[in-house]
Scaffold this active site. Structure first.
Site, short mmCIF file in Angstrom:
data_model
loop_
_atom_site.label_atom_id
_atom_site.label_comp_id
_atom_site.label_asym_id
_atom_site.label_seq_id
_atom_site.Cartn_x
_atom_site.Cartn_y
_atom_site.Cartn_z
N LYS B 205 0.84 -1.20 0.00
CA LYS B 205 0.00 0.00 0.00
C LYS B 205 0.86 1.25 0.00
CE LYS B 205 -1.89 2.67 3.19
NZ LYS B 205 -1.96 4.02 2.62
N GLU B 279 10.41 0.39 10.16
CA GLU B 279 11.40 1.44 9.93
C GLU B 279 10.69 2.74 10.25
OE1 GLU B 279 13.05 4.29 8.93
OE2 GLU B 279 13.02 3.83 6.80
N CYS B 313 13.16 10.34 7.30
CA CYS B 313 13.16 9.79 8.65
C CYS B 313 14.55 9.84 9.28
CB CYS B 313 12.66 8.35 8.62
SG CYS B 313 13.41 7.39 7.31
N GLU B 410 10.22 14.60 16.23
CA GLU B 410 10.50 14.61 14.79
C GLU B 410 9.59 15.65 14.13
OE1 GLU B 410 9.49 11.00 12.67
OE2 GLU B 410 11.31 11.22 11.45
#
Lengths: 290, 500
Positions: B205, B279, B313, B410
């Site tokens: 997806k 991840e 990331c 983040e």
């Protein structure tokens, strides 16, 4: 006739043998007479947290020891265990009522420690890689310890499941919080005496005896535990570990095998890939240039 | 004076007067042509080798974040659609893919790589239109790396017996994979290539804001004549992803995305037999020592945080500068961000493209406001932002403490937090003071220092005197709350096999 000195079985935390701070104990029976064989400390949540703290404190020192040195220390554990062979056989027999199997278990445990001692400076060469990247960098991947690892020792036998998990976890540079077999806890604590006299720094291995149902949720939730290693087929337990462990994205390593006698089988119960389940891979890009 | 201080003094002396070009040196527009790009008016689901309408009957719009124009509409897969996709993958696994020798699997994957290479230009343009990233990045980074990834793993398909000494491998079955919007095609490649090489089949997806390149990849997969159902691509939102993750007939779940969602997925698969790799997010420390090659380091800092608008990331979002060179670094960074060209992602001179979505822009703005409210000092390029689309200027904060939220959370945008340190020990301590552990950077001209520091950093990827470099042979993945498992390299095979 001389009265025997009976041993007090305590916990093993930070290189010392404290009783549970809770003051609680449980008894395990002599399989033949059904009389209590010994009083065993029943570790509490606080004991577990002390153990995690000790393990965290010991991590930088243990993980930065040279591979050679870690190997030497594991080998030393094998030597000490060898010299205390009769004692272990005797103690395991008392718990299981099976001296022949006890002997096999102790001998296998000694040999397994030697086997992993030898891996200390080799697993990096099997599991690590140099990677041919298409850029001017020297790129390599090396296994590093996961950190503080919780190990749920399988209940089926006494000494061998403990040693079979302890050795690969230790050799990879982790520090351990082990929850001993609930059924056969005695030789776990006696094995702590081997650890304590083999130059293993305090806190590298911590062993708790007690009730798994009580301790496991706290271990799974603990935010300073990096991984939990379980051997067995209890899916409900694995579910609990994953669910609670997700709070800090713990590595939950669950192996259905080995079972029963297979713990004594070198083909089934020792492998460099067991070391692999106790490591993280770090990749470094080192510049090339003038 | 120490050597380092001398070097700084020298740098101070040779620092040229700031050049004022005014408008004279502005770049002329250099837009990449979109003429030969065909974006369909509607995209269907790719299930069992065919493009099929969704059972849900729903389609959602995919927009160009640089213009807010609607590019196309894309099918939304519901549970029934996911069921069909998993069924197709299962059938393909049992009927074809697991029976095919590795050497044959390899050839199919090589085909994908080659066809992708042939269509690289088209893919780069679509990637940029759909996601907002600068064309120079999609052209030079995303697409070539995706191609290389297929090439790398294609070669493994018939060599798995040599990968793990003493053991053979067996595929897991059906892999359910959910990928993010920051590197849409590249993440699809990272997921699909190793899965197929190891003999698994795939239900993937893509992210809802960037589904197009994955769907064009589906066309390549169809043209490459892969057995039907070996790769299935279902588009949709979080619910679609959840349907894949929770599907009882999925053997392996691989997710790249936020730590928040990663934790939910870890809980969701708890107690199942599904093998999991995650991840997740990061807050990478980029450590600059006073003996670093300073101009190279400035470029590395810029690349570390502003590459792909900071939607990375592993972005170097926490800059740790040795105190003695802080002023110099801040001055150079101020100058440098002013020269970054923000705007039309299709322009070949653009350095920073559009923020991927209005949602993401909102998140970035919120955290930047928190940084200001917590008393950190903001520095921003005064560049003019286009009127339409989602934009954020290159930004950095000084005076940041470890406890500030912009040093802990983040941001996933072009926003850098600068902290300082005095000793190497302090640098390591601060670098590791985070729940994340995906990547880190070390800048120094001293090789031995690189090894010393990098060995102490708790992160899965360490870049020395560089940042944000990727290669299919180089494993990637995190420590701690940045996830587990590795993608890329030999180690990247492990999540897709069982050892026997």
């Amino acid at each position: 006739m001389r009265a025997e000195i009976l041993k007090t079985y305590k916990l093993f935390i930070n290189g010392q043998f404290p009783r549970s701070e809770s003051g609680r104990y449980f008894q395990i029976p002599n399989p033949k007479t059904k009389k209590p064989l010994a009083n065993v400390s029943q570790a509490s949540r606080k004991d577990l947290r002390d153990a995690v703290q000790a393990a965290r404190k010991a991590l930088p020192g243990w993980s930065s020891k040279t591979a050679y040195n870690r190997g030497q220390i594991l080998y030393r554990m094998a030597e000490v265990l060898e010299s205390r062979k009769p004692e272990f056989i005797d103690e395991i027999s008392k718990m299981t009522g099976n001296p022949k199997k006890a002997e096999k278990e102790v001998l296998t445990a000694i040999d397994r420690l030697v086997w992993y001692a030898g891996w200390s400076d080799k697993y990096q060469q099997i599991l690590g890689t140099v990677n041919p990247v298409a850029l001017p960098y020297f790129n390599f991947t090396l296994p590093e310890p996961q950190g503080v690892v919780g190990i749920l020792v399988a209940d089926e036998l006494s000494l061998i499941p403990l040693v079979s998990k302890l050795a690969p976890a230790m050799v990879a540079g982790n520090t351990l919080v082990m929850i001993a077999s609930e059924k056969f806890p005695l030789s776990a604590i006696t094995f702590a005496e081997v650890i304590a006299t083999s130059d293993v720094p305090a806190g590298v291995v911590n062993i708790l005896t007690g009730f798994k149902n009580e301790l496991i949720p706290h271990l799974a939730k603990h935010m300073d535990v990096n991984a939990v290693n379980y051997t067995g087929t209890d899916q409900a337990l694995v579910k609990l570990l994953q669910e609670e462990g997700s709070a800090n994205v713990k590595r939950i390593i669950a192996h259905p095998e080995p079972k029963g006698e297979a713990w004594l089988d070198n083909q089934k119960a020792q492998s460099p890939y067991w070391i692999n389940s106790f490591v993280e891979m770090k990749t470094t890009w080192h510049p090339i240039g003038v | 004076m120490t050597t380092a201080e001398k070097k700084i003094a020298r740098l101070e002396v040779v620092e040229p007067k700031r050049l004022e070009f005014g408008k004279k040196w502005d770049y002329a527009p250099a837009p990449e042509s979109t003429e030969h790009i065909k974006i369909q008016s509607r995209y269907e689901l790719f299930i069992g080798g065919k493009f099929v309408s969704p059972k849900s009957g729903n389609y959602f719009k995919s927009i160009n974040p640089a213009t807010e124009e609607i590019l196309t509409e894309v099918a939304e897969a519901n549970e029934a659609d996911v069921n069909l996709a998993v069924k197709a993958a299962r059938t393909a696994y049992e009927k074809y893919w697991s029976k095919l020798p590795g050497s044959e699997r390899a050839k199919y994957i090589f085909r994908i790589a080659r066809q992708l290479q042939e269509k690289a230009r088209e893919f780069a343009i679509i990637e940029t239109m759909d996601g907002g990233k600068p064309i120079k990045e999609s052209r030079d980074v995303d697409i070539p790396l995706a191609v290389a990834h297929f090439f790398y793993y294609a070669g493994w398909a018939d060599k798995l017996d040599y990968a793990f000494p003493g053991r053979k491998t067996r595929p897991l079955g059906v892999a359910g994979q959910v990928i993010p919007w920051n590197f849409p095609l590249l993440m699809a490649a990272w997921k699909i290539a190793p899965a197929l090489a190891c003999g698994n089949t795939v239900v993937l997806k893509p992210a809802e804001t960037t589904p197009l390149t994955a769907l064009h990849l589906a066309q390549i997969i169809q043209e490459a004549d892969l057995p039907p159902g070996v790769v299935n691509i279902v588009t949709g939102f979080g619910k679609t992803g959840a349907a894949i993750v929770n599907h009882p007939d999925v053997d392996k779940v691989a997710f790249t995305g936020s730590t928040e969602v990663g934790k939910i997925i870890q809980r969701a698969v708890a107690g199942t037999k599904k093998k999991l790799t995650l991840e997740l997010g990061g807050k990478a420390a980029n450590i600059v020592f006073d003996d670093a090659p300073i101009d190279q380091a400035i470029e590395g800092i810029i690349n570390g945080i502003y590459f792909n608008q900071g939607h990375v990331c592993c972005a170097g979002s926490r800059l740790l500068v040795q105190e003695s060179i802080l002023d110099l670094v801040v001055r150079k960074l101020k100058d440098r961000i002013q020269t970054l060209r923000v705007g039309d992602p299709l322009d070949k001179n653009t350095d920073i493209g559009a923020i991927n979505s209005s949602d993401q822009l909102k998140k970035i703005k919120e955290l930047v406001q928190i940084g200001i409210d917590e008393g950190c000092k903001i520095h921003q390029s005064t560049c003019k932002l286009p009127e339409r689309g989602f934009w954020f200027p290159p930004t950095f904060f000084t005076g940041v403490a470890q406890s500030n939220r912009i040093a802990q959370e983040e941001i996933f945008g072009p926003v850098l937090s600068i902290l300082t340190f005095r000793t190497p020990e302090e640098a390591v301590e601060k670098a590791n003071n985070t729940a994340y552990g995906l990547s880190a950077g070390v800048w120094t001209d001293k090789g031995s220092k690189i090894f010393k520091i990098s060995s102490q950093l708790k992160a899965g990827v360490i870049w020395a005197n560089t940042f944000n470099k990727f290669d299919p042979s180089s494993p990637f993945g995190g420590y701690k709350e940045s996830g587990f498992g590795r993608e890329g390299g030999l180690q990247g095979l492990m999540p897709y096999v069982q050892l026997i």
